[in-house]
Design a protein around this motif. Structure first.
Motif, PDB file in Angstrom:
ATOM      1  N   VAL A 123      15.833  23.898 -71.665  1.00 56.31           N
ATOM      2  CA  VAL A 123      16.094  22.486 -71.414  1.00 56.31           C
ATOM      3  C   VAL A 123      17.412  22.147 -72.100  1.00 56.31           C
ATOM      4  CG1 VAL A 123      13.647  21.914 -71.247  1.00 56.31           C
ATOM      5  CG2 VAL A 123      14.794  21.761 -73.466  1.00 56.31           C
ATOM      6  N   SER A 124      17.956  20.998 -71.756  1.00 54.85           N
ATOM      7  CA  SER A 124      19.214  20.581 -72.357  1.00 54.85           C
ATOM      8  C   SER A 124      19.021  20.319 -73.846  1.00 54.85           C
ATOM      9  CB  SER A 124      19.732  19.320 -71.671  1.00 54.85           C
ATOM     10  OG  SER A 124      18.879  18.216 -71.960  1.00 54.85           O
ATOM     11  N   ALA A 167      17.356  17.013 -74.305  1.00 59.09           N
ATOM     12  CA  ALA A 167      15.922  17.043 -74.010  1.00 59.09           C
ATOM     13  C   ALA A 167      15.154  17.758 -75.113  1.00 59.09           C
ATOM     14  CB  ALA A 167      15.679  17.717 -72.664  1.00 59.09           C
ATOM     15  N   ARG A 169      13.408  18.701 -59.245  1.00 63.68           N
ATOM     16  CA  ARG A 169      12.513  18.434 -60.371  1.00 63.68           C
ATOM     17  C   ARG A 169      11.587  17.246 -60.119  1.00 63.68           C
ATOM     18  NH1 ARG A 169      15.582  18.135 -65.743  1.00 63.68           N
ATOM     19  NH2 ARG A 169      16.617  16.459 -64.601  1.00 63.68           N
ATOM     20  N   CYS A 227       3.869  18.201 -72.240  1.00 60.96           N
ATOM     21  CA  CYS A 227       5.068  18.446 -73.044  1.00 60.96           C
ATOM     22  C   CYS A 227       5.098  17.591 -74.300  1.00 60.96           C
ATOM     23  CB  CYS A 227       6.326  18.187 -72.218  1.00 60.96           C
ATOM     24  SG  CYS A 227       6.538  16.464 -71.716  1.00 60.96           S
TER      25      CYS A 227
END
Length: 232
Positions: free
Chosen positions: A173-174, A177, A103, A129
């Motif tokens: 995503v987690s 996150a 990443r 984002c």
């Protein structure tokens, strides 16, 4: 705030070259923020958004909100999408390594590509984002240097819609996150609704899913612009 909206029947909307309000207030305050709210129109919203030839446009929203889909379908001109960069690196390393390992390389490659795009003078659409405020600061400075304006396109979708979007593309995503993204997006949308745009941003357009779905063109004008009276 000078809150303006486009006519529902307008097929294309031209964003002002310099941040300006409606005609009756433009002479008094040419730097007042401009917010175009295209939400809650059941898809009866403009099919195109036009920006100046040297402008920069940031598309932001929750992961899974449809930023990359919108950019691939609608952008007419240069675009820099971090998802494209990830797809390239996934093709190289995804079958051997988990994404978390490479990443940092993806991010480095994305920002290097963005820097190359900004060296030219043409308008560019950039995926963001929404959690890295320094990126918008970088873009605002770049827009000023090239004599253009930085604009925001905000995709306002519910968290459930965004989660469905991530499931559909098979990526996510987690939880931590996503909550961080959710908080940042909510704060940005509330601020824009108040007319409190981030530093260096000249205008913002709020889109819900219906407005994004009917949008077929995000482009940049030539030397001349459509007249400002096309906005109401």
């Amino acid at each position: 705030m000078n809150r303006t909206t486009a006519y529902a029947t307008t097929s294309a909307v031209a964003l002002p070259e310099q941040p300006a309000g409606p005609a009756r207030t433009a002479c008094r305050d040419r730097r007042a923020p401009v917010v175009r709210d295209l939400r809650d129109r059941s898809g009866r919203s403009p099919h195109a958004l036009l920006f100046g030839p040297h402008d920069l446009v940031v598309v932001t929203g929750l992961p899974g909100s449809g930023k990359s889909t919108l950019m691939r379908r609608a952008v007419r001109g240069p675009r820099v999408d971090s998802q494209d960069t990830r797809d390239t690196w996934d093709g190289r390393l995804g079958h051997r390594l988990p994404y978390a390992v490479y990443r940092p390389l993806v991010r480095l490659a994305h920002y290097a590509g963005l820097a190359r795009a900004l060296r030219g003078g043409d308008g560019v659409v950039v995926h963001d984002c929404g959690t890295q405020s320094w990126v918008r600061g970088w873009l605002a400075r770049a827009a000023r240097r090239r004599g253009g304006t930085l604009h925001l396109l905000l995709l306002d979708v519910t968290p459930d819609t965004a989660l469905d979007g991530m499931r559909e593309r098979g990526r996510g995503v987690s939880r931590y996150a996503f909550l961080r993204h959710r908080g940042a997006a909510a704060r940005l949308i509330r601020a824009v609704e108040r007319g409190d745009l981030p530093p260096g941003v000249g205008s913002a357009v709020l889109l819900d899913r219906d407005a994004a779905d009917v949008l077929r063109g995000i482009g940049f004008t030539g030397r001349s612009r459509p007249p400002a009276h096309r906005l109401a």
